[in-house]
Structures are given as C-alpha cells and as structure tokens.
Motif scaffolding. Structure first.
Motif, short mmCIF file in Angstrom:
data_model
loop_
_atom_site.label_atom_id
_atom_site.label_comp_id
_atom_site.label_asym_id
_atom_site.label_seq_id
_atom_site.Cartn_x
_atom_site.Cartn_y
_atom_site.Cartn_z
N ARG A 55 -46.45 -23.50 -71.42
CA ARG A 55 -47.53 -22.62 -70.96
C ARG A 55 -47.84 -21.55 -72.00
NH1 ARG A 55 -48.19 -18.15 -67.05
NH2 ARG A 55 -45.93 -17.91 -66.95
N ALA A 56 -46.81 -20.95 -72.58
CA ALA A 56 -47.03 -19.91 -73.58
C ALA A 56 -47.68 -20.47 -74.84
CB ALA A 56 -45.69 -19.23 -73.93
N VAL A 57 -47.30 -21.70 -75.23
CA VAL A 57 -47.91 -22.33 -76.40
C VAL A 57 -49.37 -22.64 -76.13
CG1 VAL A 57 -47.91 -24.43 -77.81
CG2 VAL A 57 -45.76 -23.23 -77.35
N THR A 58 -49.65 -23.19 -74.96
CA THR A 58 -51.04 -23.53 -74.60
C THR A 58 -51.92 -22.30 -74.58
OG1 THR A 58 -50.30 -25.43 -73.29
CG2 THR A 58 -52.49 -24.56 -72.81
N GLN A 59 -51.39 -21.19 -74.08
CA GLN A 59 -52.15 -19.94 -74.01
C GLN A 59 -52.11 -19.16 -75.32
OE1 GLN A 59 -50.33 -17.99 -70.65
NE2 GLN A 59 -51.45 -19.23 -69.15
N GLU A 60 -51.45 -19.71 -76.33
CA GLU A 60 -51.33 -19.09 -77.66
C GLU A 60 -50.71 -17.71 -77.59
OE1 GLU A 60 -55.37 -19.46 -79.19
OE2 GLU A 60 -54.77 -21.28 -80.24
N ARG A 61 -49.76 -17.53 -76.64
CA ARG A 61 -49.02 -16.28 -76.56
C ARG A 61 -47.77 -16.32 -77.43
NH1 ARG A 61 -46.74 -15.56 -71.84
NH2 ARG A 61 -47.17 -17.63 -71.00
N VAL A 62 -47.42 -17.51 -77.95
CA VAL A 62 -46.26 -17.66 -78.81
C VAL A 62 -46.52 -18.82 -79.76
CG1 VAL A 62 -44.94 -19.32 -77.42
CG2 VAL A 62 -43.72 -17.62 -78.80
N VAL A 63 -45.89 -18.78 -80.92
CA VAL A 63 -45.93 -19.88 -81.88
C VAL A 63 -44.49 -20.36 -82.07
CG1 VAL A 63 -46.46 -20.60 -84.24
CG2 VAL A 63 -47.97 -18.98 -83.05
N VAL A 64 -44.22 -21.56 -81.65
CA VAL A 64 -42.89 -22.14 -81.83
C VAL A 64 -42.83 -22.75 -83.23
CG1 VAL A 64 -41.19 -23.79 -80.97
CG2 VAL A 64 -42.70 -22.61 -79.36
N VAL A 65 -41.77 -22.44 -83.97
CA VAL A 65 -41.67 -22.89 -85.36
C VAL A 65 -40.38 -23.70 -85.56
CG1 VAL A 65 -43.07 -21.06 -86.36
CG2 VAL A 65 -40.62 -20.68 -86.01
N LEU A 66 -40.47 -24.61 -86.51
CA LEU A 66 -39.32 -25.41 -86.94
C LEU A 66 -38.88 -24.93 -88.33
CD1 LEU A 66 -40.74 -28.91 -85.95
CD2 LEU A 66 -39.07 -27.56 -84.66
N SER A 67 -37.69 -25.36 -88.73
CA SER A 67 -37.20 -25.02 -90.07
C SER A 67 -36.83 -26.29 -90.81
CB SER A 67 -35.97 -24.11 -89.96
OG SER A 67 -34.83 -24.86 -89.58
N SER A 68 -36.46 -26.13 -92.06
CA SER A 68 -36.04 -27.28 -92.85
C SER A 68 -34.79 -27.94 -92.28
CB SER A 68 -35.76 -26.84 -94.29
OG SER A 68 -34.72 -25.86 -94.33
N GLU A 69 -34.06 -27.21 -91.43
CA GLU A 69 -32.80 -27.75 -90.90
C GLU A 69 -33.02 -28.72 -89.74
OE1 GLU A 69 -30.56 -26.82 -93.00
OE2 GLU A 69 -32.13 -25.49 -93.76
N HIS A 70 -34.11 -28.58 -89.02
CA HIS A 70 -34.31 -29.44 -87.84
C HIS A 70 -34.29 -30.93 -88.16
CE1 HIS A 70 -35.72 -25.74 -85.60
NE2 HIS A 70 -34.93 -26.33 -84.71
N PRO A 71 -35.04 -31.40 -89.17
CA PRO A 71 -35.00 -32.84 -89.45
C PRO A 71 -33.61 -33.33 -89.82
CG PRO A 71 -36.92 -31.85 -90.48
CD PRO A 71 -36.07 -30.73 -89.99
N TYR A 72 -32.82 -32.52 -90.52
CA TYR A 72 -31.47 -32.94 -90.90
C TYR A 72 -30.53 -32.94 -89.70
CZ TYR A 72 -33.69 -32.06 -95.31
OH TYR A 72 -34.59 -32.07 -96.35
N GLU A 73 -30.70 -31.96 -88.83
CA GLU A 73 -29.89 -31.97 -87.60
C GLU A 73 -30.24 -33.17 -86.73
OE1 GLU A 73 -28.88 -27.38 -86.57
OE2 GLU A 73 -31.00 -27.93 -86.42
N MET A 74 -31.49 -33.59 -86.77
CA MET A 74 -31.90 -34.76 -86.00
C MET A 74 -31.15 -36.01 -86.45
SD MET A 74 -34.30 -34.30 -83.62
CE MET A 74 -35.49 -35.64 -83.58
N LEU A 75 -30.79 -36.08 -87.73
CA LEU A 75 -30.06 -37.24 -88.23
C LEU A 75 -28.68 -37.36 -87.58
CD1 LEU A 75 -30.95 -37.04 -92.04
CD2 LEU A 75 -32.00 -38.48 -90.28
N GLY A 76 -28.19 -36.26 -87.01
CA GLY A 76 -26.91 -36.31 -86.31
C GLY A 76 -26.99 -36.98 -84.95
#
Length: 378
Positions: A55-76
C-alpha cells in the motif's frame, strides 16, 4: 596511531535521493513475505506487513530499495521455485530499485571529504543514489548498447533499421528479463551470458572470501594481543580497514588529482577524512563490535551483512534487518548522528509505514543525508 572517531558532521557522498523515505528489508523478511504471497503460514505480523508495504509503495509514501547483497544472498536459497517466489515479491515492492554500490559510495565520500577539507568544489552533477537496475549496485548504469564488429556504438542505427517502436519494446523486455535473472539467480546454462552482460557474481563471491580471511587474521592478531580488545580497538580496526579496503582507492584518487592539476592529499589528513565517511564508519563500528567478542567466529554472512548495512544504515530511512545486525547497530552510540529507525518486528515496521504521510512530490531529488521532513507533504 591517530584516533578515528565518527564525526558529528558527516560528509555525505554527492548523491541525490528521492524525497520519499527509503526502506531496506533484509532477505529473511522477503522470504517471509513470499510465504505470505504463496498462502503459507508465517510468524505473526508478516501478513499485515505484506499489505502495508504494498500500500505504501502504491501510494508512493515509501521507496523500497535493494542492495548489491540481495542477489548474492538469493544464491543461498537452493530451491529455484523458492528463489523465484522471493524474487517476485522483491520485484513487486522494490521494482528493481538498487542503491549505489558500497565501493562507489565510499570513493565518493572520500572525494567529498578531501574537497571539503581543501575547500574545493565538487562536480556540479551528482550521482543518483538509486537507479532501477541491479548493475547500479556495481556502479554501472545498465542499458542496451549495440556495437558492430569494430566495437563502434551502432545502437541508433539498429533502432532505425528495426523500427523505433519495436526496438524500444525489445529493449524494455530484454532489460526486464535481465533484472529478473540477476535477482532470482542464474542456472548453470544462463551464467555465461549473464557474466558477459555485466554481472560479476563470481568475482564478488571470491572477494568476500578474501575479506573473510582478512577478518579472521585480525581475530588471530587480537587473540595474540588481547589487551587491544580492551583499548583503542576501534582505531585499530579503522586503520586496518583503510589499509585493506581503501588504500588502493586512495592511490587512484591521488593519480586522478595529479592528472587534473590538483595538489596531493596532505599527509595526516586521512584520519580526518575517514572520520567523516558515513558508509565507512558504519562498517568500522560493526567490525569493531564483532571483534570485541573473542568468541565470535567470522563467516561470509558477516561480510555480507556488513556490506549491506554499511550502505543501508548510512543512506536509508528505515531498516528491517536481522536481530544480530540490529543489536550491533543499536549498540553503536558513535553512529547516533545518522541512526535511522530499526524496527524490532514486522508489526513495528507496519506501524511506521502506516504513519507515513502522502507526499506531493515523492520523487523530488534531494541531497543524501537529508531525512524526509515536512517539505513536500500534502
């Protein structure tokens, strides 16, 4: 050994960020949100959080961000179906928005600190803190470029030959598929093409192993000299951090300054510059607290957590991370000058999200280091 306390007046990297608050979620929480999306049972609070974030993303009240670590953690995550489910939730709420990578931010902080100390002007055009591509987490803008056999850029020629509309649709589809591939992790068959297009997963994993070995060596040194743990441990970690992580960067900056006709960095200035670097100081604080405990056994996960938190804690407005990282950051009194909220549970984050106001211009770009305020509220 000079003292390197964190400055009460940090010198931020010259990057611009959206006015809307930036939210960072640890991968463990994305896994639980994916379970909610799949109709599976989860610990208390995650179903509410799933809806509040969307809801907050749709209403542009917040911006959720990823980092360079997320794709590597996904490999786990070994199960490809689970990886795909987690990646789908990341795509839905973060929309492939990535923070600029840690090494790039550190160099920008370093250059800004030198410029501030020598009263020099920085370039007029700052970097964006967030871009909508995983390659930005490694300092690359992304985007498709068509080149001929001689290496010349013939993108516009190809666009006209294919037809602008069709070409642009093909590019958008290709870029979207690349972002999904990076996030969910490649198969063995997809890996060579992904590396050819700019992904540096193998080299980044090797780098983590090298840096893990360095921290393990630091633990060995401290075990042989236990009194250092009771003394100026943070200063010791600061200077080892500089020598291991940033000495090469300082050499590059010195060469670049010389090529531009600028004076060299004065002797004795480095500890002052380091004290003002938010990203670097967060990393130093976390490493100091881990090394303070002689029983702590370092792992690659520690390196990944420190890399992620040193960027997110310094440049985001709220973090939902794991218990160990949160306890480490909360204990770092020297970081109070930049401390964002660190919710202890999904319900606490949901309360924070519910309280966020609607902004009239959430994508207004403001300098990093400036927390959202009443400006821009409707």
């Amino acid at each position: 050994m000079d003292r390197v306390p964190f400055s009460s007046d940090p010198v931020w990297a010259p990057v611009m960020r959206p006015l809307a608050p930036l939210l960072y979620l640890d991968i463990n929480h994305y896994i639980e949100l994916a379970r909610v999306a799949g109709g599976k049972s989860t610990p208390a609070g995650y179903e509410r959080l799933f809806h509040e974030v969307k809801r907050a993303v749709t209403q542009e009240r917040v911006v959720v961000v990823l980092s360079s670590e997320h794709p590597y953690e996904m490999l786990g995550i070994k199960d490809p179906k689970q990886r795909a489910a987690v990646a789908a939730v990341m795509e839905e709420v973060a929309k492939f928005r990535y923070l600029l990578g840690g090494p790039e931010l550190a160099q920008l902080e370093f250059e800004a600190g030198i410029a501030a100390g020598l009263q020099e002007r920085l370039p007029e055009i700052p970097y964006p803190l967030v871009r909508q591509t995983a390659l930005w987490a490694h300092g690359r803008k992304g985007g498709l470029t068509v080149r001929d056999s001689a290496g010349n850029d013939v993108t516009e020629q190809a666009r006209q030959e294919v037809g602008p509309g069709k070409f642009d649709r093909m590019v958008r589809w290709g870029e979207l598929e690349l972002e999904r591939l990076i996030l969910r992790g490649p198969t063995d068959e997809e890996l060579p093409d992904l590396i050819a297009r700019g992904w540096d997963g193998p080299s980044a994993l090797a780098s983590r192993e090298s840096r893990l070995a360095f921290e393990q060596d630091t633990s060995r040194v401290l075990a042989e000299n236990p009194k250092w743990r009771r003394g100026r441990l943070r200063d010791l970690i600061s200077w080892r951090e500089f020598v291991h992580e940033w000495l090469d960067m300082m050499g590059r900056v010195q060469l670049e300054r010389a090529s531009r006709g600028l004076p060299p960095i004065p002797d004795g200035r480095m500890h002052v510059v380091m004290a003002g670097m938010p990203k670097v100081q967060v990393a130093i604080s976390m490493k100091t607290r881990y090394h303070r405990n002689p029983e702590h056994e370092w792992s690659v996960n520690d390196i990944t957590d420190i890399d992620a938190m040193s960027v997110a804690f310094a440049y985001c407005d709220c973090l939902l991370t794991d218990n160990a990282a949160r306890a480490n950051l909360e204990a770092a009194k020297e970081l109070r000058a930049i401390s964002p909220p660190l919710p202890k549970s999904p319900n606490e984050l949901s309360d924070w999200l519910e309280a966020l106001p609607v902004l009239t211009n959430p994508w207004l770009l403001v300098p990093a280091g400036r927390r959202p305020s009443a400006e821009g509220l409707s």
